[in-house]
Design a protein around this motif. Structure first.
Motif, PDB file in Angstrom:
ATOM      1  N   ALA A   1      68.585   6.829  -2.341  1.00 21.89           N
ATOM      2  CA  ALA A   1      68.203   5.594  -3.022  1.00 21.89           C
ATOM      3  C   ALA A   1      67.972   4.458  -2.040  1.00 21.89           C
ATOM      4  O   ALA A   1      67.168   3.551  -2.294  1.00 21.89           O
ATOM      5  CB  ALA A   1      69.273   5.211  -4.045  1.00 21.89           C
ATOM      6  N   ASP A   2      68.656   4.469  -0.906  1.00 23.17           N
ATOM      7  CA  ASP A   2      68.424   3.466   0.123  1.00 23.17           C
ATOM      8  C   ASP A   2      67.069   3.645   0.801  1.00 23.17           C
ATOM      9  O   ASP A   2      66.490   2.689   1.319  1.00 23.17           O
ATOM     10  CB  ASP A   2      69.531   3.526   1.183  1.00 23.17           C
ATOM     11  CG  ASP A   2      70.828   2.895   0.693  1.00 23.17           C
ATOM     12  OD1 ASP A   2      70.754   2.026  -0.205  1.00 23.17           O
ATOM     13  OD2 ASP A   2      71.899   3.267   1.195  1.00 23.17           O
TER      14      ASP A   2
ATOM     15  N   PHE B   1      74.783   8.612 -12.863  1.00 26.14           N
ATOM     16  CA  PHE B   1      74.308   9.755 -12.087  1.00 26.14           C
ATOM     17  C   PHE B   1      74.767  11.062 -12.724  1.00 26.14           C
ATOM     18  O   PHE B   1      73.982  11.986 -12.932  1.00 26.14           O
ATOM     19  CB  PHE B   1      74.846   9.644 -10.654  1.00 26.14           C
ATOM     20  CG  PHE B   1      74.510  10.797  -9.762  1.00 26.14           C
ATOM     21  CD1 PHE B   1      73.208  11.025  -9.340  1.00 26.14           C
ATOM     22  CD2 PHE B   1      75.512  11.669  -9.326  1.00 26.14           C
ATOM     23  CE1 PHE B   1      72.902  12.086  -8.505  1.00 26.14           C
ATOM     24  CE2 PHE B   1      75.215  12.727  -8.500  1.00 26.14           C
ATOM     25  CZ  PHE B   1      73.906  12.944  -8.085  1.00 26.14           C
TER      26      PHE B   1
ATOM     27  N   PHE C   1      76.696  12.635  -5.084  1.00 25.40           N
ATOM     28  CA  PHE C   1      76.500  11.204  -5.322  1.00 25.40           C
ATOM     29  C   PHE C   1      76.265  10.458  -4.013  1.00 25.40           C
ATOM     30  O   PHE C   1      75.431   9.540  -3.950  1.00 25.40           O
ATOM     31  CB  PHE C   1      77.712  10.627  -6.053  1.00 25.40           C
ATOM     32  CG  PHE C   1      77.556   9.186  -6.446  1.00 25.40           C
ATOM     33  CD1 PHE C   1      76.626   8.815  -7.401  1.00 25.40           C
ATOM     34  CD2 PHE C   1      78.338   8.198  -5.862  1.00 25.40           C
ATOM     35  CE1 PHE C   1      76.466   7.487  -7.771  1.00 25.40           C
ATOM     36  CE2 PHE C   1      78.184   6.867  -6.220  1.00 25.40           C
ATOM     37  CZ  PHE C   1      77.255   6.499  -7.182  1.00 25.40           C
ATOM     38  N   ALA C   2      76.962  10.862  -2.969  1.00 22.75           N
ATOM     39  CA  ALA C   2      76.746  10.237  -1.658  1.00 22.75           C
ATOM     40  C   ALA C   2      75.324  10.502  -1.166  1.00 22.75           C
ATOM     41  O   ALA C   2      74.663   9.607  -0.615  1.00 22.75           O
ATOM     42  CB  ALA C   2      77.765  10.769  -0.652  1.00 22.75           C
TER      43      ALA C   2
ATOM     44  N   LYS D   1      69.274   2.431  -6.567  1.00 25.41           N
ATOM     45  CA  LYS D   1      70.417   2.322  -5.646  1.00 25.41           C
ATOM     46  C   LYS D   1      71.605   1.573  -6.261  1.00 25.41           C
ATOM     47  O   LYS D   1      72.722   1.645  -5.740  1.00 25.41           O
ATOM     48  CB  LYS D   1      69.975   1.661  -4.342  1.00 25.41           C
ATOM     49  CG  LYS D   1      69.497   0.233  -4.468  1.00 25.41           C
ATOM     50  CD  LYS D   1      69.078  -0.284  -3.094  1.00 25.41           C
ATOM     51  CE  LYS D   1      68.596  -1.727  -3.171  1.00 25.41           C
ATOM     52  NZ  LYS D   1      68.186  -2.215  -1.818  1.00 25.41           N
ATOM     53  N   LEU D   2      71.378   0.851  -7.371  1.00 23.56           N
ATOM     54  CA  LEU D   2      72.471   0.144  -8.025  1.00 23.56           C
ATOM     55  C   LEU D   2      73.133   0.978  -9.122  1.00 23.56           C
ATOM     56  O   LEU D   2      74.104   0.532  -9.727  1.00 23.56           O
ATOM     57  CB  LEU D   2      71.964  -1.178  -8.618  1.00 23.56           C
ATOM     58  CG  LEU D   2      71.387  -2.177  -7.596  1.00 23.56           C
ATOM     59  CD1 LEU D   2      70.909  -3.433  -8.307  1.00 23.56           C
ATOM     60  CD2 LEU D   2      72.418  -2.516  -6.523  1.00 23.56           C
ATOM     61  N   SER D   3      72.603   2.158  -9.380  1.00 26.78           N
ATOM     62  CA  SER D   3      73.167   3.018 -10.422  1.00 26.78           C
ATOM     63  C   SER D   3      74.539   3.538 -10.011  1.00 26.78           C
ATOM     64  O   SER D   3      74.788   3.828  -8.829  1.00 26.78           O
ATOM     65  CB  SER D   3      72.233   4.195 -10.702  1.00 26.78           C
ATOM     66  OG  SER D   3      70.984   3.747 -11.172  1.00 26.78           O
ATOM     67  N   GLY D   4      75.420   3.679 -10.998  1.00 23.90           N
ATOM     68  CA  GLY D   4      76.776   4.120 -10.717  1.00 23.90           C
ATOM     69  C   GLY D   4      76.968   5.619 -10.880  1.00 23.90           C
ATOM     70  O   GLY D   4      76.065   6.348 -11.296  1.00 23.90           O
ATOM     71  N   ARG D   5      78.185   6.057 -10.559  1.00 25.93           N
ATOM     72  CA  ARG D   5      78.531   7.471 -10.600  1.00 25.93           C
ATOM     73  C   ARG D   5      78.389   8.057 -11.998  1.00 25.93           C
ATOM     74  O   ARG D   5      77.917   9.183 -12.164  1.00 25.93           O
ATOM     75  CB  ARG D   5      79.967   7.654 -10.099  1.00 25.93           C
ATOM     76  CG  ARG D   5      80.409   9.096  -9.916  1.00 25.93           C
ATOM     77  CD  ARG D   5      81.883   9.125  -9.535  1.00 25.93           C
ATOM     78  NE  ARG D   5      82.132   8.221  -8.420  1.00 25.93           N
ATOM     79  CZ  ARG D   5      82.069   8.587  -7.145  1.00 25.93           C
ATOM     80  NH1 ARG D   5      81.779   9.834  -6.847  1.00 25.93           N
ATOM     81  NH2 ARG D   5      82.299   7.716  -6.176  1.00 25.93           N
TER      82      ARG D   5
ATOM     83  N   LYS E   1      72.961   8.237  -3.122  1.00 28.30           N
ATOM     84  CA  LYS E   1      72.961   6.863  -2.622  1.00 28.30           C
ATOM     85  C   LYS E   1      72.151   6.749  -1.335  1.00 28.30           C
ATOM     86  O   LYS E   1      71.414   5.781  -1.114  1.00 28.30           O
ATOM     87  CB  LYS E   1      74.399   6.396  -2.384  1.00 28.30           C
ATOM     88  CG  LYS E   1      75.156   6.044  -3.650  1.00 28.30           C
ATOM     89  CD  LYS E   1      74.577   4.784  -4.287  1.00 28.30           C
ATOM     90  CE  LYS E   1      75.456   4.244  -5.399  1.00 28.30           C
ATOM     91  NZ  LYS E   1      74.904   3.007  -5.998  1.00 28.30           N
ATOM     92  N   GLU E   2      72.291   7.753  -0.484  1.00 28.40           N
ATOM     93  CA  GLU E   2      71.540   7.764   0.771  1.00 28.40           C
ATOM     94  C   GLU E   2      70.039   7.809   0.493  1.00 28.40           C
ATOM     95  O   GLU E   2      69.242   7.112   1.136  1.00 28.40           O
ATOM     96  CB  GLU E   2      71.968   8.985   1.596  1.00 28.40           C
ATOM     97  CG  GLU E   2      71.315   9.102   2.951  1.00 28.40           C
ATOM     98  CD  GLU E   2      71.756  10.352   3.684  1.00 28.40           C
ATOM     99  OE1 GLU E   2      70.955  10.903   4.467  1.00 28.40           O
ATOM    100  OE2 GLU E   2      72.908  10.792   3.469  1.00 28.40           O
TER     101      GLU E   2
END
Length: 513
Positions: A365-366, A337, A358-359, A330-334, A362-363
């Motif tokens: 990864a949460d 990715f 990417f959105a 979840k801390l990985s950036g764009r 993130k969802e």
């Protein structure tokens, strides 16, 4: 020095004949580009005469592919051959593949032609194909049940007429390895001009022998194998490309030939075909199954840790599995990715598409802390229909399922610009969910298949659901993935409904060889 074994991939033609596996033009082009990265020798892109849509798909692939020969299939009539020739004309390297049935049952019951008439038509078809290209392939359909003497006459005639490849199909998967190998050897020895053509085989898997039959033919002189990624195809499927390639590569001591395949592209090709067609790969599938390189037994684990080759005859990395599958969180950036998607061979069409994906990442990864390559593949599959193309969109779901009580689902979806809600009881939470969706959309579709697979291990793993729907003779597959299996089911059902609703032609010529 080893002979070159040509790999002829027919995923886009014969593989597409699987019920529900029909693809759009753009989907076929995506797979064709992956097959080019895989370095297959020949891509059979489709059956151009079947429909304007399939002609356009073959034509677009012919314009785009430069590293492989692009081939189209045509029945042995002048119109089919001309349509095929026109479709593949832009290709840097092009082939016309024409066929006619040769077994007694097919000639008598289907064609209603005599053997002499079939031979005459076959020779004419090769002549028509030669007007478009010097690379002409001929197949006697159902050769596995054909009379050997007639096959000799027929194949000698088409080679004399200019066929540069003669393909022997076991159309119904009837033969056994020793019979099929002996057939290939016999034909090559009996036909006077056999050395003027490349000998090819095309085996179906009705008795589970397609790969064995193909390899037996290779040992008897065949130097082209027609196959599909994941063994995709109608009925029990075709010979699996990955199994043919890795058998020849792994057993160099047995096979006097080698392919030019980039084997590290096998797993990416398998995942792409699976995601586009909606046909999941069974976990114990050779080479590309999730368990293909897994070791549960303590004895096996101990042996592999001490020396890999005690229980592994291939390296997972050699076929495209990555040793370091845990790559993102979840801390990985764009940028991380985007880079990982590129490493997996996943191309996004635009920056907007990257933002949407990417959105979603993130969802996800949460919900689960560890994101594996398989999760990313499923995420991209889930995004296969972009939001602007969706007529039906998943919004929300509430399901109540309690022992002794009737399961109940409340589902919210968007239909166009309007949001709809429905509440329905069912035999189970999935049944209730599907009934609620149907109450809102009234599609009239019949559910043919509901399949669930865990994408990775662990209780937080995503579930991948495949739904197959049929309406008015049209069959489609829908995919959905989520850590909540009921949500994944709803997504898969809506994905299938979107395919039934969209106006993009899905190309599924029901033609066999």
């Amino acid at each position: 020095m080893s002979d070159h074994l040509r790999i002829f991939d027919t995923t886009l033609r014969d593989g597409e004949q699987s019920p529900g596996a029909a693809m759009t033009r753009d989907e076929k082009l995506r797979i064709a580009r992956q097959l080019e990265r895989l370095r297959v020798d020949v891509i059979e892109a489709g059956f151009p005469a079947s429909s304007p849509g399939d002609w356009e798909a073959v034509h677009e692939i012919a314009k785009s592919i430069r590293g492989s020969t692009v081939c189209g299939l045509a029945r042995a009539n002048e119109n089919d051959v001309a349509r095929c020739g026109q479709a593949v004309a832009p290709a840097a390297s092009r082939r016309v593949h024409t066929f006619i049935a040769s077994s007694p049952i097919h000639m008598r019951m289907k064609l209603r032609m005599t053997p002499d008439q079939v031979l005459e038509q076959a020779v004419k078809a090769v002549g028509w194909a030669r007007k478009w290209t010097d690379d002409v392939e001929f197949s006697p359909e159902d050769a596995g049940r054909s009379e050997p003497d007639f096959l000799c006459r027929l194949l000698e005639a088409v080679i004399r007429a200019g066929a540069t490849t003669v393909n022997i199909p076991d159309t119904v998967g009837y033969t056994t390895p020793w019979q099929f190998g002996e057939l290939i050897g016999s034909l090559r020895s009996r036909i006077p001009n056999a050395d003027r053509a490349v000998w090819s085989v095309h085996c179906h898997n009705d008795l589970g022998l397609a790969v064995a039959n193909s390899l037996s033919a290779v040992m008897h002189g065949a130097r082209q194998v027609e196959c599909t990624v994941n063994g995709l195809g109608e009925r029990a499927g075709n010979a699996s490309l990955e199994e043919i390639v890795m058998a020849v590569k792994t057993r160099r001591d047995v096979f006097p030939c080698a392919t030019r395949i980039d084997t590290t592209q096998i797993v990416p090709a398998s995942k792409l075909v699976s995601s586009i067609t909606g046909f999941p790969v069974q976990p114990n599938k050779a080479i590309v199954g999730a368990n293909a390189f897994a070791h549960e037994s303590g004895i096996h684990q101990d042996g592999v840790l001490k020396h890999r080759e005690t229980y592994e005859i291939m390296r997972a990395e050699d076929v495209g599995w990555h040793a370091n599958k845990l790559v993102l969180g979840k801390l990985s950036g764009r940028n991380a990715f985007r880079t990982r998607l590129a490493e997996l061979g996943i191309a996004l069409p635009s920056e907007d598409a990257l933002n949407v994906a990417f959105a979603k990442f993130k969802e996800l990864a949460d919900k689960k802390g560890e994101i594996f390559d398989e999760d990313l593949q499923a995420l991209m599959s889930d995004e296969a229909v972009t939001p602007e193309k969706e007529h039906y969109k998943f919004v929300a779901l509430r399901v109540v399922s309690e022992t002794g009580e009737v399961p109940h689902a409340r589902v919210a979806i968007a239909i166009g610009d309007a949001e709809r809600h429905a509440e329905v009881d069912g035999d189970g939470p999935v049944d209730a969910t599907f009934k609620a969706i149907e109450r809102m959309v009234a599609s009239g579709a019949k559910l043919l298949l509901f399949s669930v697979n865990a994408i990775t291990t662990g209780t937080d793993a995503q579930g991948e659901v495949t739904v197959r729907l049929e309406r008015d003779g049209r069959i489609v597959n829908g995919n959905g993935a989520d850590t909540d299996i009921i949500v994944a089911s709803a997504k898969a059902y809506l994905n299938a409904l979107n395919k039934l609703h969209d106006k993009v032609p899905r190309l599924n010529p029901q033609l066999t060889v």
